[in-house]
Scaffold this active site. Structure first.
Site, PDB file in Angstrom:
ATOM      1  N   ARG A 133      31.288 -81.078 153.548  1.00  0.00           N
ATOM      2  CA  ARG A 133      30.644 -79.769 153.732  1.00  0.00           C
ATOM      3  C   ARG A 133      29.850 -79.344 152.492  1.00  0.00           C
ATOM      4  NH1 ARG A 133      33.295 -78.468 158.458  1.00  0.00           N
ATOM      5  NH2 ARG A 133      35.544 -78.647 158.236  1.00  0.00           N
ATOM      6  N   HIS A 178      26.287 -85.458 134.355  1.00  0.00           N
ATOM      7  CA  HIS A 178      27.322 -84.620 133.753  1.00  0.00           C
ATOM      8  C   HIS A 178      27.140 -83.207 134.308  1.00  0.00           C
ATOM      9  CE1 HIS A 178      29.194 -87.511 130.977  1.00  0.00           C
ATOM     10  NE2 HIS A 178      28.042 -88.110 131.080  1.00  0.00           N
ATOM     11  N   HIS A 199      32.029 -86.581 126.357  1.00  0.00           N
ATOM     12  CA  HIS A 199      31.178 -85.862 125.389  1.00  0.00           C
ATOM     13  C   HIS A 199      31.965 -84.713 124.756  1.00  0.00           C
ATOM     14  CE1 HIS A 199      27.107 -87.478 126.760  1.00  0.00           C
ATOM     15  NE2 HIS A 199      28.000 -88.064 127.529  1.00  0.00           N
ATOM     16  N   ASP A 228      26.533 -98.694 130.652  1.00  0.00           N
ATOM     17  CA  ASP A 228      27.148 -97.594 129.915  1.00  0.00           C
ATOM     18  C   ASP A 228      28.138 -98.180 128.886  1.00  0.00           C
ATOM     19  OD1 ASP A 228      27.554 -94.964 129.159  1.00  0.00           O
ATOM     20  OD2 ASP A 228      28.853 -94.448 130.847  1.00  0.00           O
ATOM     21  N   GLU A 281      21.539 -88.668 126.227  1.00  0.00           N
ATOM     22  CA  GLU A 281      22.470 -88.200 127.258  1.00  0.00           C
ATOM     23  C   GLU A 281      23.171 -86.968 126.688  1.00  0.00           C
ATOM     24  OE1 GLU A 281      25.905 -90.502 128.239  1.00  0.00           O
ATOM     25  OE2 GLU A 281      25.799 -89.962 130.352  1.00  0.00           O
ATOM     26  N   ILE A 319      35.698-100.155 137.963  1.00  0.00           N
ATOM     27  CA  ILE A 319      36.635 -99.153 137.444  1.00  0.00           C
ATOM     28  C   ILE A 319      36.019 -97.763 137.526  1.00  0.00           C
ATOM     29  CG2 ILE A 319      37.742 -98.344 135.318  1.00  0.00           C
ATOM     30  CD1 ILE A 319      38.330-101.303 134.782  1.00  0.00           C
TER      31      ILE A 319
HETATM   32 ZN   LIG Z   1      27.777 -90.231 130.791  1.00  0.00          ZN
END
Ligand SMILES: [Zn+2]
Length: 372
Positions: free
Chosen positions: A216, A184, A132, A262, A120, A238
């Site tokens: 939009r 990301h 990150h 994750d 990632e 969350i």
């Molecule tokens: Zn991530």
């Protein structure tokens, strides 16, 4: 031999008897068999396939790839039988070491199977960096990307499709057989769609660390929701509001969503301070955050994600299980995992009536059994 209510590839859960030979589901027969070695009361499901996990039980994979082995040993407690350890954005020169550490862990690991690595970053948009480290982010470069993503081990890479050079990198990585995921990213709807056309086949944690869903300018989430590209979803209540989880499920269905945790080092541990890569993360009873409040992974487990998604969306048990099994298997192109069918690996989880993990089986062997 196992017998009990079983999730079948048709999507039905019906009483079935499974015959396992040499780690493989050799045969399935309708109906219960009272002479089976294991009789399940709740549900026999394919083992969960975890596509995105940064660490657990005190270990962080981005800091120590060898820790994947000890985590793999314990993950069957949560119903996981296959995992893709995630290495988040790291200094460029650190990748070869991390990858060889994971390779070493794969050789010694018992428990859940380590089926590759998920990188990632580092080709992410600084605007959507999440937890990150911005200092390690890079602009995509085809030659660099191809050298970095060791395709004998790496299965998924996340990059932001709107970055200069991203489309060429997506095309090249996809061409090498890697799953390229959009994430990301601050991509507009059009930029995301161009990314899909270049070879993106998954979306990284829908709604988190991406452009907003605006009527939009639907951005990356709008592109993921309206296209056939499946995406990961962190159903801890969350990272994404339960109502948005429901909306995503209505748009994508069980074939379009892969439940991911994750999870980071604090999963399975007490609240306190933990590491995610080089960041310090403060963990309370429900979430993991940097000092500024940015979410930094989760403390969710896959079995809890399955229970949560039923609660949040009202989906059936079969649909929830599909999002943790058949759909992630399809994203990775695994043709012997994620289903209970003859010829498939005997990776199974037995859930009790309240959907708690009772027993986990990997390649026909019991690797976890809950204490009574
Ligand atoms: Zn991530």
């Amino acid at each position: 031999m196992l017998s009990g209510p079983t999730l079948l590839p048709t999507g039905n859960i019906s009483e079935t008897t499974l015959f396992i030979e040499q780690g493989i589901i050799a045969r399935i027969a309708p109906g219960l068999d009272a002479s089976a070695d294991i009789i399940a009361q709740g549900c026999i499901a394919p083992g969960f396939i975890e596509l995105q996990i940064n660490g657990a039980y005190g270990a962080d994979f981005t800091n120590d790839g060898r820790a994947v082995a000890s985590v793999a040993q314990r993950l069957p407690e949560t119903g996981v039988t296959s995992l893709l350890p995630t290495i988040i954005t790291s200094p460029w020169e650190a990748y070869p070491t991390r990858l060889s550490e994971v390779r070493e862990a794969m050789r010694s690991a018992t428990g859940a199977q380590i089926i590759g690595v998920y990188l990632e970053g580092p080709f992410l948009n600084p605007i959507k960096k999440g937890a990150h480290n911005e200092a390690f982010l890079r602009v995509p470069n085809v030659d660099e990307a191809l050298r970095w993503a060791d395709d004998s081990l790496t299965r998924i890479v996340t990059l932001a499709p709107e970055l200069p050079g991203a489309l060429e990198a997506i095309h090249a990585l996809h061409g090498k057989g890697l799953v390229v995921s959009a994430g990301h990213s601050d991509a507009t709807f059009d930029q995301a769609t161009q990314g899909f056309e270049a070879g993106i086949t998954w979306g990284t944690h829908l709604f988190n660390a991406m452009s907003g869903l605006v009527h939009r300018e639907p951005g990356l989430p709008g592109a993921l929701l309206s296209a056939s590209v499946p995406c990961g979803l962190i159903a801890d209540g969350i990272h994404v509001h339960p109502a948005m989880v429901k909306l995503a499920f209505k748009a994508k269905g069980a074939q379009g969503i892969t439940l991911v945790t994750d999870a980071m080092a604090a999963m399975g541990m007490s609240p306190g301070r933990y590491q995610l890569s080089d960041r310090e993360v403060v963990v309370d009873e429900t979430s993991a955050r940097l000092a500024d409040g940015t979410l930094a992974g989760s403390i969710l487990t896959m079995d809890q994600a399955v229970r949560n998604v039923i609660e949040f969306t009202g989906c059936s048990l079969a649909e929830a299980l599909t999002m943790a099994t058949a759909t992630p298997a399809r994203v990775l192109g695994l043709d012997r995992k994620g289903r209970i069918a003859p010829g498939y690996d005997a990776d199974l989880v037995i859930l009790d009536e309240s959907l708690r993990v009772e027993r986990t089986i990997v390649a026909g062997k019991s690797v976890y059994e809950r204490k009574a």
